[in-house]
Design a protein around this motif. Sequence first.
Motif, PDB file in Angstrom:
ATOM      1  N   ARG A 113      -0.546   0.494  -4.788  1.00 26.23           N
ATOM      2  CA  ARG A 113      -1.491   0.898  -3.735  1.00 26.23           C
ATOM      3  C   ARG A 113      -2.807   0.152  -3.850  1.00 26.23           C
ATOM      4  O   ARG A 113      -3.370  -0.307  -2.859  1.00 26.23           O
ATOM      5  N   ILE A 124      -4.601  -2.110  -1.011  1.00 21.99           N
ATOM      6  CA  ILE A 124      -5.962  -1.892  -0.501  1.00 21.99           C
ATOM      7  C   ILE A 124      -6.766  -3.180  -0.607  1.00 21.99           C
ATOM      8  O   ILE A 124      -7.478  -3.575   0.327  1.00 21.99           O
ATOM      9  N   ASP A 131     -10.163   4.385  -4.701  1.00 18.45           N
ATOM     10  CA  ASP A 131      -9.171   4.145  -3.663  1.00 18.45           C
ATOM     11  C   ASP A 131      -9.526   4.895  -2.392  1.00 18.45           C
ATOM     12  O   ASP A 131      -9.441   4.354  -1.281  1.00 18.45           O
ATOM     13  N   ILE A 183     -10.277   3.278   1.253  1.00 17.33           N
ATOM     14  CA  ILE A 183      -9.450   3.621   2.407  1.00 17.33           C
ATOM     15  C   ILE A 183     -10.330   4.104   3.554  1.00 17.33           C
ATOM     16  O   ILE A 183     -10.144   3.718   4.718  1.00 17.33           O
ATOM     17  N   ILE A 199       0.791  -1.237   0.000  1.00 15.15           N
ATOM     18  CA  ILE A 199       0.000   0.000   0.000  1.00 15.15           C
ATOM     19  C   ILE A 199       0.822   1.286   0.000  1.00 15.15           C
ATOM     20  O   ILE A 199       0.344   2.312  -0.520  1.00 15.15           O
ATOM     21  N   PRO A 200       2.049   1.323   0.508  1.00 15.30           N
ATOM     22  CA  PRO A 200       2.750   2.615   0.514  1.00 15.30           C
ATOM     23  C   PRO A 200       3.136   3.135  -0.867  1.00 15.30           C
ATOM     24  O   PRO A 200       3.277   4.348  -1.050  1.00 15.30           O
ATOM     25  N   ARG A 239       2.720   4.015  -4.872  1.00 14.37           N
ATOM     26  CA  ARG A 239       1.618   4.405  -5.755  1.00 14.37           C
ATOM     27  C   ARG A 239       1.254   3.292  -6.738  1.00 14.37           C
ATOM     28  O   ARG A 239       0.081   2.999  -6.965  1.00 14.37           O
ATOM     29  N   ASP A 288      -2.028   6.396   7.415  1.00 15.37           N
ATOM     30  CA  ASP A 288      -1.183   7.195   6.536  1.00 15.37           C
ATOM     31  C   ASP A 288      -1.887   7.458   5.202  1.00 15.37           C
ATOM     32  O   ASP A 288      -1.853   8.578   4.678  1.00 15.37           O
ATOM     33  N   GLN A 289      -2.542   6.427   4.663  1.00 12.54           N
ATOM     34  CA  GLN A 289      -3.269   6.600   3.400  1.00 12.54           C
ATOM     35  C   GLN A 289      -4.484   7.509   3.576  1.00 12.54           C
ATOM     36  O   GLN A 289      -4.873   8.233   2.657  1.00 12.54           O
ATOM     37  N   HIS A 291      -4.338  11.250   2.737  1.00 10.70           N
ATOM     38  CA  HIS A 291      -4.257  11.684   1.341  1.00 10.70           C
ATOM     39  C   HIS A 291      -5.396  11.116   0.493  1.00 10.70           C
ATOM     40  O   HIS A 291      -5.377  11.254  -0.739  1.00 10.70           O
ATOM     41  N   ALA A 292      -6.373  10.481   1.144  1.00  9.31           N
ATOM     42  CA  ALA A 292      -7.464   9.849   0.389  1.00  9.31           C
ATOM     43  C   ALA A 292      -8.355  10.906  -0.253  1.00  9.31           C
ATOM     44  O   ALA A 292      -8.781  11.869   0.397  1.00  9.31           O
TER      45      ALA A 292
END
Length: 402
Positions: free
Chosen positions: A344, A348, A385, A389, A338-339, A341, A374-375, A378-379
């Motif tokens: 990702r 998920i 995505d 998340i 997931i970290p 791009r 962390d995700q 920025h969701a």
Amino acid sequence: MSDDVLNEFGNRVRELRLWRHLTVRTAADLAGISYGYWAQIERGDKTVNNRQKLEAISYALRVSPTELTRKPHGSVDPETAAAQSGLNALSDVLLGYRIGEVPDVVPRPWDEIAAESVRLHLELRPACKYAEEVELLPRLLKELLVLAARGPHRRDALVHLIQAYDVATSLSGRLGDAGLPIVSIERMHAAAAELGDPQWVYAVDWVRAQNLSGTDRPRQYELATRVADEAPRERPEVFGMAHLTASIAAAAQGQADTARMHLDEASTIAELIEPDVSPWPLSMMVFGRTNVGIWKVSIGVELGDGPKVAETARGLDVSPISVSRQVAFWTEMGRGLIPERKTRRAGIDAFKRADGLAVQQLRNNMLAREAVRDQLRHAHQDDADGRDIRYLAWRMGLAPTG
């Protein structure tokens, strides 16, 4: 979404640091990390993405890692809520009776007790049926204690007691009780000593090593390698699992070569077992080629392999193993993928697989929580995505409003 929700871990680190009267610089020096990184953790600008950092912070603050993770986390499913409400009855039995002490109960016929014990190990535990396990264990433990004290089924009762205590160890830990696993393991040791079978004595020694707090990985490694070296060779499951525990202990200390050496040893030992997942002992170890494959993924994530874990897992079919181990596999895959791009979406999806199997297990994995948190920062509101998340965050108790 409030900063407190997004920075649950960082706020807890700051709270414990102030409680210990430590400056940021002093705490960072004790943990062996930079001043800037510690400050970023407290602000919520950085997440803790591996066991080594988590345990270094725990060491600096002189607390167990569970003090940082605030287990148990809020439940969104009736299964977990019911299980947590039943912990008191299990606690009463574990604390109230030692091996040799006889509860005031009349046991059912042995065939019924043995059948219920087998159901616990082969049906309920592998499927993560926490509420049913908690409901069943107090009575079963009392009956086994009676039969282990006297009568024709004494030795069989001791074996079933060891395995029932093992269920209590893992179950109470996953439900967020830090003290009961310690009591359960002590009861296991007493039962194994009473049984007098070296195979079971070393099997329990492995359970002790496996469940040792992450604040003392060197001791965990010492205990695990002792089992790997000294356990009788008749049961490769015991020394095979000991090598896996030694591997995670080494990886958590950043010792990549040592960790991979123990993985290789476990892989070789797994070839001695005919099935992919050994049925011995009931639900305790599930050792074999499939489980070694899952551990390879976990160790790879711990050592920073990131998206490379997808290659490690290529061709690995986890369906023959217990739901609990499947959840561990998909959780580690999610953490690895997931970290980045490019991977990702796959990360998920891996977390969603774990959620669908047993959200109660996923929810209490602190490193998975940090990865999703962390995700979440920025969701995006309107893409798939971002929606997934936010759903995972809600399921894991990170964002109660979804």
